[in-house]
Design a protein around this motif. Sequence first.
Motif, PDB file in Angstrom:
ATOM      1  N   GLY A   1      -3.733   3.391  -2.154  1.00 54.35           N
ATOM      2  CA  GLY A   1      -2.565   2.863  -1.236  1.00 54.35           C
ATOM      3  C   GLY A   1      -1.179   3.946  -1.038  1.00 54.35           C
TER       4      GLY A   1
ATOM      5  N   SER B   1      -4.451  -4.080 -10.467  1.00 51.04           N
ATOM      6  CA  SER B   1      -4.830  -4.374  -8.948  1.00 51.04           C
ATOM      7  C   SER B   1      -6.427  -4.372  -8.908  1.00 51.04           C
ATOM      8  CB  SER B   1      -4.713  -2.857  -8.165  1.00 51.04           C
ATOM      9  OG  SER B   1      -5.219  -1.825  -8.566  1.00 51.04           O
TER      10      SER B   1
ATOM     11  N   TYR C   1       1.488  -6.227  -3.752  1.00 46.03           N
ATOM     12  CA  TYR C   1       1.108  -5.402  -2.651  1.00 46.03           C
ATOM     13  C   TYR C   1      -0.320  -5.673  -2.453  1.00 46.03           C
ATOM     14  CZ  TYR C   1      -1.096  -2.307  -6.300  1.00 46.03           C
ATOM     15  OH  TYR C   1      -1.414  -1.971  -7.372  1.00 46.03           O
ATOM     16  N   SER C   2      -0.465  -5.473  -1.156  1.00 46.41           N
ATOM     17  CA  SER C   2      -1.842  -5.429  -0.811  1.00 46.41           C
ATOM     18  C   SER C   2      -2.309  -4.779   0.538  1.00 46.41           C
ATOM     19  CB  SER C   2      -2.256  -7.155  -0.162  1.00 46.41           C
ATOM     20  OG  SER C   2      -3.482  -7.028   0.089  1.00 46.41           O
ATOM     21  N   THR C   3      -3.444  -4.216   0.704  1.00 45.05           N
ATOM     22  CA  THR C   3      -3.649  -3.366   1.690  1.00 45.05           C
ATOM     23  C   THR C   3      -5.204  -3.964   2.382  1.00 45.05           C
ATOM     24  OG1 THR C   3      -4.915  -1.733   0.559  1.00 45.05           O
ATOM     25  CG2 THR C   3      -2.757  -1.641   1.256  1.00 45.05           C
TER      26      THR C   3
ATOM     27  N   THR D   1      -0.873  -3.673   5.683  1.00 47.13           N
ATOM     28  CA  THR D   1      -0.387  -3.498   4.566  1.00 47.13           C
ATOM     29  C   THR D   1       0.728  -4.124   4.164  1.00 47.13           C
ATOM     30  OG1 THR D   1      -1.028  -1.062   4.650  1.00 47.13           O
ATOM     31  CG2 THR D   1       0.559  -1.501   3.219  1.00 47.13           C
ATOM     32  N   TYR D   2       1.010  -4.696   3.061  1.00 46.19           N
ATOM     33  CA  TYR D   2       1.948  -5.538   2.558  1.00 46.19           C
ATOM     34  C   TYR D   2       2.575  -4.794   1.183  1.00 46.19           C
ATOM     35  CZ  TYR D   2       4.961  -8.967  -0.047  1.00 46.19           C
ATOM     36  OH  TYR D   2       6.135  -9.658  -0.584  1.00 46.19           O
ATOM     37  N   ARG D   3       3.839  -4.587   1.281  1.00 44.13           N
ATOM     38  CA  ARG D   3       4.444  -3.731   0.042  1.00 44.13           C
ATOM     39  C   ARG D   3       5.808  -4.599  -0.252  1.00 44.13           C
ATOM     40  NH1 ARG D   3       1.587   0.354  -1.384  1.00 44.13           N
ATOM     41  NH2 ARG D   3       0.139   1.565   0.207  1.00 44.13           N
ATOM     42  N   THR D   4       6.097  -4.366  -1.456  1.00 42.45           N
ATOM     43  CA  THR D   4       7.432  -4.608  -2.135  1.00 42.45           C
ATOM     44  C   THR D   4       8.107  -3.682  -2.719  1.00 42.45           C
ATOM     45  OG1 THR D   4       6.426  -5.915  -3.844  1.00 42.45           O
ATOM     46  CG2 THR D   4       7.010  -7.251  -2.207  1.00 42.45           C
ATOM     47  N   SER D   5       9.409  -3.347  -2.991  1.00 46.64           N
ATOM     48  CA  SER D   5       9.856  -2.294  -3.624  1.00 46.64           C
ATOM     49  C   SER D   5      11.591  -2.719  -3.620  1.00 46.64           C
ATOM     50  CB  SER D   5      10.026  -0.851  -2.674  1.00 46.64           C
ATOM     51  OG  SER D   5      10.479  -1.215  -1.404  1.00 46.64           O
TER      52      SER D   5
ATOM     53  N   HIS E   1      10.735  -6.501   1.135  1.00 48.37           N
ATOM     54  CA  HIS E   1       9.672  -6.773   1.547  1.00 48.37           C
ATOM     55  C   HIS E   1       9.220  -6.092   2.850  1.00 48.37           C
ATOM     56  CE1 HIS E   1       9.501 -10.422  -0.629  1.00 48.37           C
ATOM     57  NE2 HIS E   1      10.602 -10.378  -0.666  1.00 48.37           N
TER      58      HIS E   1
END
Length: 916
Positions: free
Chosen positions: A224, A577, A619-621, A635-639, A673
């Motif tokens: 990722g 993961s 997170y996910s891809t 793609t989904y991410r958080t930070s 997000h």
Amino acid sequence: MKLLFRFLTGLILPVLLGATAVGQNNITVKGTLLDSLDQPMVGATVMLLQAEDSVMKGFSLTDTKGRFLIPRAPAGEFVVQITRIGYGTFARPIVLSEEKPDRDLGVIKLNPRIIDLDEVVIEGSFIPIVIKKDTIEYNANAFKTKANATVEDLLKKLPGIEVEKDGTIKAQGEEVQNVLVDGKEFFDDDPKIATRNIPADVVDKVQVFDKDSDLAEFTGIEDGNEEKTINLAIKDGKNKGWFGKLEGAYGLDERYRGNIMLNRFDKKLQLSLIGNGNNTNEQAFSINDYLQFSGALDDIMFSAGEFSIDDIPRNLLDQSGINETRAGGLNLNYDFSEKTKLRSNYFGNFTRNFTGRETSTQNLLENGVFLSDQSSDETASLTNHRGKIRLTHAPTKQQKWILNARIGSNDNEQAIERFVSSSIADQVKINDADQSQTSFSNSLTWQTKLQFMQNLKKKGRFISASASWDQVNRDGEVLLNNLTRFYLNNEIVSYDTLRQLQTARRQRPSLKASLNYSEPLGKAKYLQFKVAYQNQQAEREKLFFDSPTPSNEVWIKNELLSASFDRVFDQWSAGPSYKIVRNSWNWTLGANYQRTNLARTTGNNGSLFSRNFDFVLPYSTFSYSFTGAKQFRTTYRTSTQIPSVDQMQPVLNNSNPLVNFTGNPDLQPEYRHSLSINYTSFNQFYQRSLFVGISSNLITQKIINVQTFDEQLVSTTMPVNGGEEQAVSAYFDFSSPLGSLPIKGAISGNARLGSSPIVLNAVEDRAAQTAINSTFRLENRRKSVIDLRAGYTLGYNQSQYQQNAAFDQTFLSHTWFGEAIWFPSKTWTLDVNVEYTSYSQEIFGDQQAFTYLDAGIHKTFKDNQFDLYLTGKNLLNQDFRLNRNGQGTIVQQTITQQLGRVVMLGLIYKLRRFGK
């Protein structure tokens, strides 16, 4: 405008008239395909491609007896291209004539991966775009460029790729981070060094892909951490030996340009030397490059970084003003063996800039607006050096070590003379100010990183570890001399003088470490664990000295404003993961637990604090490769974004007496997000390409700046958590031939819709921003004699306010452009570019319009080894540019000085000693 209309008509009309030259489609092409054992080859693809531009004019599939038939073909010069899995690509040039309507190619035999070199042209040479799983590959030969074009000129012609005015490259809507040459780094801190110096005629393929991290490349399992990357595959025979160029040009008003580029390539070595000197506004780097090698990029990206836009030379923000530049660099790549490889480079640059700027701003108040006008003259100089070494060693196929080291230095000098005036309705002046600012700063940064990777006995089981140490040291000095006047009924009622010296010292050592472990679960499924630690200790001292005398001979420390402090940033993160990898798709799902401590440990001004923040970051891809050259990826991410120490310190900064700033110790971190979806498709039969992407962001606890104004329009700004910010962005690029016409059409664009909280004098509101940019363009497909391109771009920007619609603003811009490159012979090239842009009438005054015209003529001789040229840039002498934008509580127009007409005569000498 009439001249522009005639010019564009002259570009498009010949293309449309060319359609009448297309002959009747009444010719039949047939043949039989056999393998090396004289057996029929079933299901092979046979295409009839136009020789000039690779446009497909017909195709067929071989039947059970190996026979193929292409009916209704036109007359002309073509290439018959045959492809079948395991047999490479067969290509044979043919000429079709209406005098012979039935063309039988007879029996054609193919051997596995063995091509008849007497009949093949180049494998894949007639397919302009190929999608290979996660890579989009452009055939450089299919996109014609002018004499002595660079890679940047080539990239501008590729669908799905955009090149901005400062040279920044975007591919499928994402900024390109790296440009490789034959898979090797090439001045990797700055992609433009490659695109603006490497000649287009040595490039065979342009490959665009998401480059995996070092760990993912070693293990073959995505993590990722990809970066959008372009690889320039050099043509066979031109990737060994010497090549390069020497260039010199001189013109009106003592304008000059000199360039040198020398390359030495062989199987083990890539050695490149570049040098440039000019006073024609050719920038050696952009704002992103400056942030990268000055250490400021880490300040922005690192959760608790300290960053001020005042640290950046103003001309880098918008490539404005008049510049003189000298730059040079060396890139050395050497493969000692298959196990040990060196990548290294050095680049140095000096830039001197002068910029005149006029800015008009509409500032929103809770019950009205006030206008602010500003004029400034700015001079600046920047000296930069940077170097990097990367050494990789793989003692076995199961183990790899990577050592990275880099160092950089910057020296800035800047002087600004500014006049500012603020007024309310009916031009009632409230205040104005004469402001003088001189600043000096220097910085030194270095970083070392060691990474270890080990594949264990079971496939997919591995362990990796990394540790890095970096240091940033910065020192600066700012001298201010301001006189502010306040008015009542347009009469001066008071004065405020500020003669101040500010000194700043910053030191920031940082330590980062991580550990990864992967366990295979069978059938290409993996469970991975990662733990990471970051520690950053910063020492900062900013001292304010006031001078009560006009001569500035006596300086008295201002204890109220001066501040020094140490702060510590600690962050631990850990999480699992889960990955599934298949031939056509793969999926990753994971989450990290993150604990952050941000503390101010010592200081002489402002409160001490220690704050802990805990987050779960999922997170996910997912990616899928369809048959038929199509891709889908999401793609989904958080930070998180931790507030900086400056934002949290309640210390007043009154460097500008009209704009004060103070921190807020009660700030909470932002939680972000982000979701992105991308789809790409290319139909090689009909040469239609489609690139589509959409992304959305949601930020909770958004940190916004709250402004309050007193009756004299002096503002005080403090950051607060303002609620949610939402934004949706999209891009698209579609291109296709227009039926049987010899024309290719394309439409592309991008859009952003956002909604942000704002607070003004304690009144809460929301501002919605809409920005749309859409381009339609036409070009001819037969480019052997003339390459024509014309189009139109619409720019739309709108700001809307939930509580007060009277503040709403809409900005429109219209741009018409045309380009023509004429090749009257093999040694002559003529090119002309025109761009006409108009801006709608708004609160700032009448409609504005600008026309930019460039033209050039090239003559090559001695087998293209020399190129004599005469070029004119900005021939209509438009010596300023306009920019309008609206965001938050302001709507702004800026008119910036730029370089006017440049006419130069130049000579280029190309060095070509391939194979030696």
